[in-house]
Design a protein around this motif. Structure first.
Motif, PDB file in Angstrom:
ATOM      1  N   LYS A  33     -24.864  21.959  31.652  1.00  0.00           N
ATOM      2  CA  LYS A  33     -25.522  21.831  30.350  1.00  0.00           C
ATOM      3  C   LYS A  33     -26.730  20.894  30.338  1.00  0.00           C
ATOM      4  N   ASP A  34     -26.829  19.976  31.293  1.00  0.00           N
ATOM      5  CA  ASP A  34     -27.974  19.061  31.316  1.00  0.00           C
ATOM      6  C   ASP A  34     -29.002  19.420  32.387  1.00  0.00           C
ATOM      7  N   ARG A  35     -28.868  20.589  32.985  1.00  0.00           N
ATOM      8  CA  ARG A  35     -29.803  21.024  34.024  1.00  0.00           C
ATOM      9  C   ARG A  35     -31.084  21.589  33.403  1.00  0.00           C
ATOM     10  N   PRO A  36     -32.202  21.555  34.144  1.00  0.00           N
ATOM     11  CA  PRO A  36     -33.391  22.286  33.694  1.00  0.00           C
ATOM     12  C   PRO A  36     -33.067  23.763  33.552  1.00  0.00           C
ATOM     13  N   SER A  37     -33.630  24.411  32.543  1.00  0.00           N
ATOM     14  CA  SER A  37     -33.286  25.805  32.289  1.00  0.00           C
ATOM     15  C   SER A  37     -34.485  26.565  31.757  1.00  0.00           C
ATOM     16  N   HIS A  38     -34.339  27.887  31.763  1.00  0.00           N
ATOM     17  CA  HIS A  38     -35.359  28.766  31.197  1.00  0.00           C
ATOM     18  C   HIS A  38     -34.652  29.758  30.283  1.00  0.00           C
ATOM     19  N   VAL A  39     -34.998  29.742  29.003  1.00  0.00           N
ATOM     20  CA  VAL A  39     -34.444  30.701  28.046  1.00  0.00           C
ATOM     21  C   VAL A  39     -35.349  31.919  28.056  1.00  0.00           C
ATOM     22  N   HIS A  40     -34.833  33.027  28.582  1.00  0.00           N
ATOM     23  CA  HIS A  40     -35.651  34.231  28.721  1.00  0.00           C
ATOM     24  C   HIS A  40     -35.711  35.004  27.408  1.00  0.00           C
ATOM     25  N   ASN A  41     -34.570  35.145  26.751  1.00  0.00           N
ATOM     26  CA  ASN A  41     -34.506  35.804  25.447  1.00  0.00           C
ATOM     27  C   ASN A  41     -33.152  35.472  24.814  1.00  0.00           C
ATOM     28  N   ARG A  42     -32.781  36.154  23.759  1.00  0.00           N
ATOM     29  CA  ARG A  42     -31.520  35.846  23.080  1.00  0.00           C
ATOM     30  C   ARG A  42     -30.290  36.336  23.852  1.00  0.00           C
ATOM     31  N   LEU A  43     -30.514  37.069  24.926  1.00  0.00           N
ATOM     32  CA  LEU A  43     -29.405  37.582  25.724  1.00  0.00           C
ATOM     33  C   LEU A  43     -29.133  36.745  26.964  1.00  0.00           C
ATOM     34  N   ILE A  44     -30.184  36.297  27.645  1.00  0.00           N
ATOM     35  CA  ILE A  44     -29.995  35.691  28.963  1.00  0.00           C
ATOM     36  C   ILE A  44     -30.862  34.453  29.152  1.00  0.00           C
ATOM     37  N   SER A  45     -30.249  33.421  29.732  1.00  0.00           N
ATOM     38  CA  SER A  45     -30.937  32.195  30.107  1.00  0.00           C
ATOM     39  C   SER A  45     -30.609  31.885  31.555  1.00  0.00           C
TER      40      SER A  45
ATOM     41  N   ARG B 208     -43.182  27.635  39.959  1.00  0.00           N
ATOM     42  CA  ARG B 208     -44.506  27.216  40.410  1.00  0.00           C
ATOM     43  C   ARG B 208     -44.799  25.795  39.896  1.00  0.00           C
ATOM     44  N   LYS B 209     -45.723  25.132  40.543  1.00  0.00           N
ATOM     45  CA  LYS B 209     -46.110  23.783  40.120  1.00  0.00           C
ATOM     46  C   LYS B 209     -46.603  23.807  38.677  1.00  0.00           C
ATOM     47  N   GLY B 210     -46.040  22.911  37.861  1.00  0.00           N
ATOM     48  CA  GLY B 210     -46.401  22.848  36.455  1.00  0.00           C
ATOM     49  C   GLY B 210     -45.469  23.621  35.543  1.00  0.00           C
ATOM     50  N   ARG B 211     -44.578  24.457  36.142  1.00  0.00           N
ATOM     51  CA  ARG B 211     -43.614  25.211  35.346  1.00  0.00           C
ATOM     52  C   ARG B 211     -42.284  24.470  35.256  1.00  0.00           C
ATOM     53  N   GLU B 212     -41.402  24.923  34.359  1.00  0.00           N
ATOM     54  CA  GLU B 212     -40.205  24.171  33.999  1.00  0.00           C
ATOM     55  C   GLU B 212     -39.163  24.050  35.118  1.00  0.00           C
ATOM     56  N   LEU B 213     -39.205  24.949  36.108  1.00  0.00           N
ATOM     57  CA  LEU B 213     -38.205  24.907  37.179  1.00  0.00           C
ATOM     58  C   LEU B 213     -38.790  24.440  38.518  1.00  0.00           C
ATOM     59  N   TYR B 214     -39.958  23.824  38.471  1.00  0.00           N
ATOM     60  CA  TYR B 214     -40.607  23.356  39.708  1.00  0.00           C
ATOM     61  C   TYR B 214     -39.797  22.235  40.354  1.00  0.00           C
TER      62      TYR B 214
END
Length: 410
Positions: free
Chosen positions: A298-310, A351-357
């Motif tokens: 729950k405290d990890r970096p994440s990316h919310v793609h849409n209301r179905l999948i993160s 990629r550098k500058g993105r949320e999962l870098y």
């Protein structure tokens, strides 16, 4: 146009009203219905076209022997074996053009086996009280299976379930009228990927592969896409596989529901199909956006793609575990296999500058993969991101070399 014959599969002792209603629907809509009884204990109240005795006989047993198993699961599993063989036999003789089955958990269990016995492209419908449920493991689902939720169909026939059955009968009959036998005039290349916002190598590779006389089939690795790829690979439908999105392997290792089964990344190699593999999207695990993430994520970096999948990132320890699992899978290969490692990233969001870098953590995976190398796998590092043109160019270099050497056949 010749009338299409639709096989209706169900337990005629307990679902006689429903089966007769479906039979009448298909007749009224211009089709020819045939009914197969897959009941075990009781007898139907009407004359079926293929009886439970026919189902047992084709696998060299009897209905009496199936009953004597004394266990409903064993009895229905054996009945499923007979029904699958009989359905395959009927299709091979040109006696049916499509199949529709109905049931609850018991009937659905059997229906999934029956559907899998038919070739890709043959209409196969399952009307079930558990359609779309997580009770159904992905490896049981045929790549072109259609399911409809059988609302109000647990016990007895009524206006609600009649509406569903009427639509389902129209759907399978319409599909049978529209379907054509799958004709492959160009060798097929399978590719795994996510959407272009995450992985985009297919944009570069598709036109180049087509120039070389191949047809590219891209599978979306969100569970069922990988399942379809594995099923078709098991049937040796591909000239080569470019498996560049291993998301479903990650999900399976870390118990995500977004999985395509335990055999993901195995059938291509086991069937000797040449494959180029890259670890696209291996640094994240998928979770449903609508669920709370597990406590440890729950405290990890994440990316919310849409209301179905993160997607949530993996740590170093988890990436080491994943590398071992991937190596175990590709070590089983019986065909030519090359593993490309794009050192600058495996997902657009890293990629550098993105949320999962996080290049340091990702590098742990690459080091572990190299340390676990097996003799029958070629590993090559590429100093680029998986979404760079350089990666696609290197894939084409390997691909062209394999064509020249006769490893990939045109």
């Amino acid at each position: 146009m010749k009338r299409k014959t639709i096989l209706i599969v169900g337990t005629a002792d307990t679902k006689s009203d429903e089966l007769l209603f479906m039979k009448n629907c298909i007749e009224a809509q211009g089709g020819t219905p045939k009914v197969m009884d897959v009941g075990v204990l009781g007898d139907p109240s009407f004359t079926v076209d293929y009886s439970k005795h026919d189902v047992a006989k084709i696998i060299d047993t009897t209905n009496k022997a199936i009953i004597a198993l004394g266990d409903e699961n064993k009895a229905m599993t054996k009945t499923a074996e007979g029904a699958s063989k009989l359905v395959s036999h009927l299709y091979g003789e040109g006696k049916i053009d499509g199949m529709i089955a109905l049931g609850g958990t018991m009937g659905t269990d059997l229906a999934l086996d029956v559907a899998s016995s038919l070739p890709f492209g043959v209409p196969k419908y399952v009307v079930s009280t558990i359609s779309f449920s997580h009770l159904i493991p992905p490896e049981r689902i045929s790549p072109d299976l259609s399911m409809m939720l059988w609302s109000g169909g647990l016990y007895g026939i009524n206006k609600i379930c009649k509406s569903v059955l009427r639509q389902a009968c129209g759907a399978v009959l319409g599909a049978a009228k529209a379907s054509q036998k799958l004709k492959i005039d160009k060798p097929l290349i399978a590719m795994s990927s996510l959407g272009k916002s995450a992985l985009k190598y297919m944009v570069y590779l598709k036109p180049e592969l087509e120039k070389r006389g191949f047809e590219l089939v891209v599978f979306h690795t969100t569970g069922q896409g990988g399942r379809a790829l594995e099923w078709l690979a098991s049937k040796k439908r591909f000239a080569a596989v470019l498996d560049f999105s291993l998301q479903e392997v990650v999900n399976d290792v870390f118990n995500s529901i977004v999985t395509s089964g335990k055999d993901r990344l195995e059938n291509t190699g086991l069937n000797g199909i040449p494959q180029i593999i890259a670890p696209g999207s291996i640094n994240i695990v998928d979770i449903p956006t609508w669920q709370k993430p597990p406590k440890k994520l729950k405290d990890r970096p994440s990316h919310v793609h849409n209301r179905l999948i993160s997607s949530v990132v993996l740590d170093k320890k988890e990436l080491k575990k994943l590398a071992k699992k991937i190596t175990q899978k590709i070590a089983k290969t019986k065909g030519k296999t090359k593993l490309l490692l794009p050192l600058k990233g495996v997902l657009e969001w890293d990629r550098k500058g993105r949320e999962l870098y996080d290049p340091e953590t990702l590098n742990v995976f690459f080091k572990e993969m190299k340390s676990l190398n097996t003799p029958n796998i070629e590993i090559e590092e590429i100093n680029c991101h998986i979404n760079d043109q350089i990666f696609a160019d290197r894939v084409l270099d390997v691909f062209d070399d394999w064509i020249e050497k006769g490893i990939i056949l045109k």
